[in-house]
Structure formats: C-alpha cells, structure tokens
Design a protein around this motif. Structure first.
Motif, PDB file in Angstrom:
ATOM      1  N   ARG A 311      18.002  22.615   2.710  1.00  0.00           N
ATOM      2  CA  ARG A 311      18.341  22.585   3.894  1.00  0.00           C
ATOM      3  C   ARG A 311      19.606  22.205   4.253  1.00  0.00           C
ATOM      4  NH1 ARG A 311      13.200  20.218   4.293  1.00  0.00           N
ATOM      5  NH2 ARG A 311      14.001  17.942   4.340  1.00  0.00           N
ATOM      6  N   ALA A 314      21.427  25.288   3.868  1.00  0.00           N
ATOM      7  CA  ALA A 314      21.107  26.450   5.037  1.00  0.00           C
ATOM      8  C   ALA A 314      22.169  26.026   6.193  1.00  0.00           C
ATOM      9  CB  ALA A 314      19.795  26.469   5.494  1.00  0.00           C
ATOM     10  N   ILE A 315      22.142  24.711   6.626  1.00  0.00           N
ATOM     11  CA  ILE A 315      23.150  24.226   7.750  1.00  0.00           C
ATOM     12  C   ILE A 315      24.543  24.421   7.329  1.00  0.00           C
ATOM     13  CG2 ILE A 315      24.002  22.203   8.761  1.00  0.00           C
ATOM     14  CD1 ILE A 315      21.095  20.784   8.475  1.00  0.00           C
ATOM     15  N   GLY A 317      25.655  27.075   5.831  1.00  0.00           N
ATOM     16  CA  GLY A 317      25.855  28.320   5.991  1.00  0.00           C
ATOM     17  C   GLY A 317      25.877  28.814   7.384  1.00  0.00           C
ATOM     18  N   ALA A 318      25.356  28.096   8.402  1.00  0.00           N
ATOM     19  CA  ALA A 318      25.471  28.565   9.710  1.00  0.00           C
ATOM     20  C   ALA A 318      26.597  28.009  10.303  1.00  0.00           C
ATOM     21  CB  ALA A 318      24.254  27.794  10.444  1.00  0.00           C
ATOM     22  N   LEU A 319      27.093  26.857   9.870  1.00  0.00           N
ATOM     23  CA  LEU A 319      28.256  26.222  10.256  1.00  0.00           C
ATOM     24  C   LEU A 319      29.681  27.194   9.654  1.00  0.00           C
ATOM     25  CD1 LEU A 319      27.852  22.375   9.566  1.00  0.00           C
ATOM     26  CD2 LEU A 319      28.199  23.508  11.678  1.00  0.00           C
ATOM     27  N   VAL A 321      29.400  30.501   9.192  1.00  0.00           N
ATOM     28  CA  VAL A 321      29.233  31.553  10.032  1.00  0.00           C
ATOM     29  C   VAL A 321      30.158  31.404  11.514  1.00  0.00           C
ATOM     30  CG1 VAL A 321      27.738  33.163  11.311  1.00  0.00           C
ATOM     31  CG2 VAL A 321      27.313  32.447   9.136  1.00  0.00           C
ATOM     32  N   ALA A 322      29.822  30.229  12.011  1.00  0.00           N
ATOM     33  CA  ALA A 322      30.184  29.837  13.406  1.00  0.00           C
ATOM     34  C   ALA A 322      31.771  29.661  13.057  1.00  0.00           C
ATOM     35  CB  ALA A 322      29.672  28.422  14.011  1.00  0.00           C
ATOM     36  N   ALA A 352      30.647  21.813   6.746  1.00  0.00           N
ATOM     37  CA  ALA A 352      29.904  22.902   5.761  1.00  0.00           C
ATOM     38  C   ALA A 352      30.513  22.697   4.432  1.00  0.00           C
ATOM     39  CB  ALA A 352      30.393  24.347   6.436  1.00  0.00           C
ATOM     40  N   ALA A 414      26.590  33.377   4.795  1.00  0.00           N
ATOM     41  CA  ALA A 414      25.280  33.410   5.267  1.00  0.00           C
ATOM     42  C   ALA A 414      24.452  33.823   4.339  1.00  0.00           C
ATOM     43  CB  ALA A 414      25.242  34.381   6.786  1.00  0.00           C
ATOM     44  N   PHE A 418      21.495  31.383   2.493  1.00  0.00           N
ATOM     45  CA  PHE A 418      20.182  31.816   2.642  1.00  0.00           C
ATOM     46  C   PHE A 418      19.520  31.816   1.123  1.00  0.00           C
ATOM     47  CE2 PHE A 418      16.932  34.886   2.762  1.00  0.00           C
ATOM     48  CZ  PHE A 418      16.108  34.371   3.773  1.00  0.00           C
ATOM     49  N   TRP A 421      19.069  28.709  -0.087  1.00  0.00           N
ATOM     50  CA  TRP A 421      17.884  27.890   0.418  1.00  0.00           C
ATOM     51  C   TRP A 421      16.632  28.274   0.170  1.00  0.00           C
ATOM     52  CZ3 TRP A 421      14.468  30.173   3.697  1.00  0.00           C
ATOM     53  CH2 TRP A 421      13.400  29.467   4.559  1.00  0.00           C
TER      54      TRP A 421
END
Length: 444
Positions: A311, A314-315, A317-319, A321-322, A352, A414, A418, A421
């Motif tokens: 997890r 995964a977080i 990765g999202a950070l 991307v942003a 991240a 990303a 993923f 994860w």
C-alpha cells in the motif's frame, strides 16, 4: 513474531522502536540504541556519511576547477565506475552468504574511505577513473553486505526500522558534511581541496570502526561439511530463480528513478523550461532533505507487513504521478505560479520517496529467502545500481521533451508502483517457505 534467521536467537533482537506515539523521543532513542546491531550500524553510518557529505559537495568542482576535467570525461568516470558497481553489488551479496558479513562490511567500508581520500592524490582523467572504480566497487559491495547484516541481525519490523533510522542518519550527516565543505569552497585553492578530500576519506574510513562491535548473529550460519550437498530445502532458493523477487527488484529499481529526478532532471527542467530562479533548485533539495529526515522513521512503521508495504508503494506511485503533473505545469506560467507548483510538487515527490523506500525495504526483506539473505540483498542492491547508471540519460531525455516527457515518467512511476503493489498483495495471500513473512502471522 517473525522467526529469527538461523543461528540468531530471538532474545538478541528488538522490535522496531518508535511504535508508541506516547513514548518520549528520549525513551524511543534509548530503545533504538539498545540493540547492538542497530547501535553499531547507526554509529558507523553517521560518521562515514559525514565524510561522504563533504566529498559530494566538493568533488565535481575539484574535477573541473583543480584537475581541469571536461564534462564528457566526468560523465565517463561516472558511467564506467557505475558499471563496476553493478557487478560488485551482486558479488558482495554472494560473499556475505559464504564469509563473515561483519568482516566484509568492515573491510569494504575501510577500502571505500581510503579510496575516497585517494582522490586528493589524483592528477588526471586516468587516475580519477581508477580511484572512482575502486570507490564505487567497495561502496556497492559494502551496501549489499550491510543489507545482509540487517536481514540477519534484526527481526521483522526492526529491519525496516533500522533502515529508516540509517537513512535518516545518512541525510543528517550528508547535510552537515556539505555545510563543512563550504570552508574549502570559499578558500578555493588546490591545497584546500586536496586536504579536504583526504580528511573526508579518512573520516569515512574511521566510520567503519563501530562495525567491530557487531555480534556474530549477523553472519551466515556455517554449513557443516556433511551437509555440503544439501538441496534448496536447506540452503534456500537462488534469487536468480525467484521470478517474484526478480520482478519486485526490477519494478522497485524502475521506481527508483525518482531519486535521480530530484538531483538531475529537476534542475535541468527549472533552468531550461521554467521562469523560476535557478536558486530554487537548492531550496527544493533542502525541502526534500528536511521531509525525509522528519518523516522517514514514522512513515516506515508497519511496512515490514507485506500488505502495508504494498500500500505504501501504491500511495507513492499516486504521489509521483501528481508530482510529475505539477512539474510539467510549472513550465506554463509566470514566476510565482512556477515556484508554487514546484514547491507543491517537491512536497509530493519527497513523501513519495519516503513511502517508496519504506515499502521497498520491507518487501526486499520479507519476500527474500532468509536462507540466502546475502544473495537476495546483493541482487536488490545491484538493480538499484543499474537504475542509478541509466537515470542520467533517461531523465535528461524525458525532461527535454517537455510535458510529453513528464507524462512518460508519470506512466513509468504508476506502472512500477502498481506492479509492486500487485506482487505484495499476492505474496501476502500466498506466502512461501523461506519467506520471513511466512513466519509473520503471529506478529501484531
């Protein structure tokens, strides 16, 4: 509780410190330093990385201003020595399963420090290249053996906690060392640079001495002559045959491009594609360092658990991307707009980094076959050596292509996050014999 590595009694290990938010900092620090393995590693890290910090701050200027090396020659030095480091990463891990990890880590640390000091006696491209290859070879081999020491000497959550504490100590020491390096930079003479490099190398070498206090449990268990023909059931699976671990390693190393992004890609982007002042580069790197120092330990808590580690990735990765989106947009507005977006992006990027390192540390330990700890950590270290080797070229190409380049980077981060994860999720559902996580079911 996670089963201790063979030959390592549980009573010699402690859980990760900082578990209770109600505990005072002094009490938590006392718990952290009560374990002989972590105490020795932290002392060694703080002293040796102090010398490294000084070295990192002056080396490029020494090469250019004092030795007169060109940008192409410096690039060749970094590339060739990086290739040497890739090979010695795997070698160090392999040796840590067959020889004393304590002695190997000590030896590699001393050699690295003395080699750093040897830069003071270089005079041309060839001598710099030879010294750089020796420094990188010892550094990467030592990194692999040090990871094997952590894998055997600490248990469960203490492994990730130890790595987090060491990472924090590294950042603090490098920051202090960089500040000390301001003195020779201000003086600017040949003698000032050379004396500083010699002292920095000596400090790095002396930083290995606390490793003499490492207990025997960090060494691989000895194989009796009668068991030389033992099969994988007793000696463990080779990491090169472990497809799950190889996939984890490759994806983690791919996400590791984010380290080079802060040092290489972002400065080029700010100077060449935004209206933000060049001085903002230093401010953003300081912001990154502060966030890592402040949050690496608390946000690493719990990532010894495979699901939580997944997890965290995964977080992360999202950070990222942003952050890539914000970096890209910073080139499309006025100065204030660019500065604001770059600061916001660096905050996300830094968190991240913290989460991805915590997640990858946890998975690199928990999904490794504990019977081949050295070999597994050698493979993991080698992959990040490859990542560091390709990062300059990949990131320069990416940021040179503007928003499209940032979009590609976002997709890479990303996809790799993923993938990690997904591996963590499946590993948690189907633990295998030899995984530390397979014995982790009783641990809260």
């Amino acid at each position: 509780m996670t089963a201790a590595p063979s030959g390592s009694p549980d009573t010699d290990s402690i859980p990760l410190p900082l578990e209770s938010q109600q505990t005072s900092f002094r009490a938590r620090l006392s718990v952290a330093t009560s374990d002989p393995v972590l105490r020795a590693l932290l002392a060694s890290t703080f002293i040796s990385k102090l010398g490294r910090g000084v070295f990192l701050a002056v080396t490029v200027l020494f090469f250019t201003l004092i030795l007169g090396l060109s940008a192409v020659q410096i690039a060749l030095v970094l590339t060739i020595s990086g290739g040497v480091g890739v090979a010695t990463s795997a070698l160090g891990g392999h040796l840590a399963d067959r020889m004393s990890a304590r002695r190997l880590t000590l030896a590699f640390g001393i050699v690295e420090g003395l080699a750093l000091g040897a830069y003071a006696f270089t005079s041309d491209f060839v001598s710099v290249l030879l010294v750089a290859c020796l420094v990188t070879a010892a550094s990467q081999a030592g990194s692999a053996t040090r990871s094997a020491v952590i894998a055997r000497g600490l248990v469960g959550r203490a492994r990730v906690g130890g790595r987090a504490a060491m990472h924090t100590a590294t950042n603090i020491s490098i920051a202090v060392g960089s500040a000390i390096a301001a003195v020779p930079l201000l003086i600017g003479t040949d003698a000032a640079f050379r004396i500083t490099l010699a002292l920095a190398g000596l400090t790095a070498a002396l930083g290995s001495l606390p490793l003499l206090r490492l207990p025997e449990r960090v060494d691989a268990p000895k194989i009796e002559p009668s068991s030389e023909r033992a099969d994988a059931a007793s000696t463990g699976v080779s990491p090169y045959r472990d497809r799950r671990y190889l996939a984890l390693t490759a994806l983690s190393a791919l996400f590791g491009l984010q380290f080079g992004l802060a040092d290489i890609g972002l400065p080029l982007w700010i100077v060449g594609s935004t209206d933000a002042p060049a001085a903002l580069v230093a401010a953003l790197l300081i912001l990154n360092t502060v966030i890592v120092i402040a949050f690496q330990i608390p946000l690493s808590r719990g990532t010894h658990d495979v699901r939580k580690a997944g997890r965290a990735m995964a977080i992360a990765g999202a950070l990222m991307v942003a952050a890539c989106g914000a970096y890209a947009l910073s080139g499309a507005g006025p100065v204030a707009f660019a500065i604001a977006l770059l600061v916001v992006a660096m905050i996300g990027h830094s968190f991240a980094e913290v989460l991805s390192t915590a997640g990858s540390w946890g998975l690199s330990f928990e999904l490794a076959d504990v019977r081949r700890a050295g070999a597994y950590q050698g493979v993991f270290t080698m992959a990040f050596s490859v990542s560091s080797l390709i990062a300059p070229f990949a990131l320069i190409v990416a940021v040179s292509n503007g928003p499209w380049g940032w979009a590609v980077l976002a997709a890479v981060f990303a996809a790799s996050a993923f993938g990690v994860w997904l591996i963590a999720r499946r590993a948690a559902a189907h633990p295998r014999h030899g995984d530390p996580s397979a014995a982790n079911t009783l641990e809260p």
